[in-house]
Scaffold this active site. Sequence first.
Site, mmCIF file in Angstrom:
data_model
loop_
_atom_site.group_PDB
_atom_site.id
_atom_site.type_symbol
_atom_site.label_atom_id
_atom_site.label_comp_id
_atom_site.label_asym_id
_atom_site.label_seq_id
_atom_site.Cartn_x
_atom_site.Cartn_y
_atom_site.Cartn_z
ATOM 1 N N PHE A 1 29.978 46.986 -68.603
ATOM 2 C CA PHE A 1 30.748 47.885 -67.737
ATOM 3 C C PHE A 1 31.888 47.150 -67.038
ATOM 4 C CE2 PHE A 1 31.373 50.885 -64.163
ATOM 5 C CZ PHE A 1 31.569 52.039 -64.918
ATOM 6 N N ARG B 1 29.209 35.037 -65.681
ATOM 7 C CA ARG B 1 28.444 33.798 -65.797
ATOM 8 C C ARG B 1 28.576 33.150 -67.168
ATOM 9 N NH1 ARG B 1 24.854 36.935 -62.401
ATOM 10 N NH2 ARG B 1 24.671 35.911 -60.370
ATOM 11 N N GLY C 1 29.351 57.839 -61.778
ATOM 12 C CA GLY C 1 29.678 59.053 -62.514
ATOM 13 C C GLY C 1 29.405 58.900 -64.001
ATOM 14 N N SER D 1 29.746 57.966 -67.492
ATOM 15 C CA SER D 1 30.636 57.037 -68.202
ATOM 16 C C SER D 1 29.829 56.067 -69.047
ATOM 17 C CB SER D 1 31.480 56.239 -67.206
ATOM 18 O OG SER D 1 30.659 55.595 -66.250
ATOM 19 N N LYS E 1 19.349 59.748 -61.649
ATOM 20 C CA LYS E 1 19.547 60.303 -62.998
ATOM 21 C C LYS E 1 19.032 59.349 -64.067
ATOM 22 C CE LYS E 1 23.035 57.551 -64.294
ATOM 23 N NZ LYS E 1 23.173 56.813 -65.572
ATOM 24 N N ASP F 1 26.522 62.989 -64.441
ATOM 25 C CA ASP F 1 25.922 61.779 -64.998
ATOM 26 C C ASP F 1 24.558 62.082 -65.613
ATOM 27 O OD1 ASP F 1 26.105 59.132 -65.631
ATOM 28 O OD2 ASP F 1 26.010 58.380 -63.584
ATOM 29 N N THR G 1 23.515 61.083 -69.531
ATOM 30 C CA THR G 1 22.474 60.101 -69.844
ATOM 31 C C THR G 1 21.208 60.717 -70.435
ATOM 32 O OG1 THR G 1 21.777 60.182 -67.526
ATOM 33 C CG2 THR G 1 23.225 58.397 -68.158
ATOM 34 N N ARG H 1 21.131 53.460 -72.127
ATOM 35 C CA ARG H 1 20.000 52.539 -72.246
ATOM 36 C C ARG H 1 18.721 53.188 -71.714
ATOM 37 N NH1 ARG H 1 22.444 46.831 -69.946
ATOM 38 N NH2 ARG H 1 24.107 46.543 -71.491
#
Length: 315
Positions: A10, A30, A125, A127, A179, A232, A236, A243
Site C-alpha cells: 500500500f 526496511r 476506504g 482500495s 470490515k 470498504d 473486501t 487478504r
Amino acid sequence: MIGIAGAGAFGTALAIALASGGREVRLWGRDPDLAQRRDSARLPGMVLPEGVRVVENVSNLVESTVVLLTLPMQQLRPFLASEGQPLLNSDLVACCKGIDLTTLKGPAAVMREAGASGQLGMLTGPSFAFDIARGLPTALTLASTGNRAEAMQTVLSTQSLRLYRTDDVVGAELGGALKNVIAIAAGVVCGAGLGDSARAALITRGYAEMQRLALALGARAETLAGLSGLGDLILTCTSTQSRNFAHGMALGAGTPVAQATVEGVATARAAVRLAETLGIEMPVAAMVARLVADEIGVAEAVRQLMSRPLKQEQE
C-alpha cells in the site's frame, strides 16, 4: 513533499500514485535494496517513478508536508516508540486498518499516546494497492479534526485518487477495521460452499455489528454508510484480492492459509474484547475470533450462528 513510512504494497502504491500525480515523494522502508531495484516484490511489474526518492532513515521524512504511516496496525505503536520518534512533530496520516491489541485503541489514539503533536489524520476506504499503483480511479476517506484537513485533502488527491473529507475519525477508523473481520467471515462462507445467499446475509448482519460497536464509541451512522464503512466492506467481502477474504476462504475450505499480514485476525480479537467491555453483542466477530484461533470448526460456527435466539432485525 510527501513522506511515506512503510514500503509495503500500500505504501509503495501510494508513492507511485502521488509521484505520478506530480508530487515529490520520499519513501522509507526496511528493505535496504529498494533504492537500487526501484521495484517491489509486493507489487510485481510496478516500478517507482522518478518522483519517488527512497530514503534510508526515517528522519529524512521530517521535512515533508505530511507523512503517511503505511504500516500494519499492530506495528504502529512499536514503530512510533522506536524508529518513528523523529516524526512525532510532523503532520501524520495513518493508513492502517485495525484496533491495537494491547490498548484496544485506533490509529489516532495510538499516535496521540505516542506523543504526536502535529495534525493527525486517517486515510481509509475501498482500495487495493494494485488499483492505486496502476492509476485506476479510487475514492478514499480522509478523516481529521484539525484545521489543516482541507490542505491535506488537496495535497493527497490526484486525478485518479479522489479523497473525501470527514471529521468523524472514530467512525472512519472503525469502519476500516471492522470490515476486515466481516471479510474473513464472508470468505469462510464462500470457502465452505455455503452459497451466495449466506454470504449476503453474513455481510448484512456483520454490517449491523460494525454499526453497533462504532455508534457506541461515538461514531456517526452516516460515516459507516460511506466509503470507509460500507464501501470498504463491499470491496473486501467480494474479491480475492482482499487478504482478509482470501484468508477466510482458506479457512472455510480447510486449505493452508497464506503467510501474510491479515489485519482482521488481530482485529477480531480486539473487537470482541472491546465489545465485551461495552456489553455489546458481536456474534459474527466472536465466531471469527474463535475460527482464526482454531478454537472452533466451520460447521460448529455455522450451527451456533443459525441457532441464536430469533429476534427483530433492527436489534
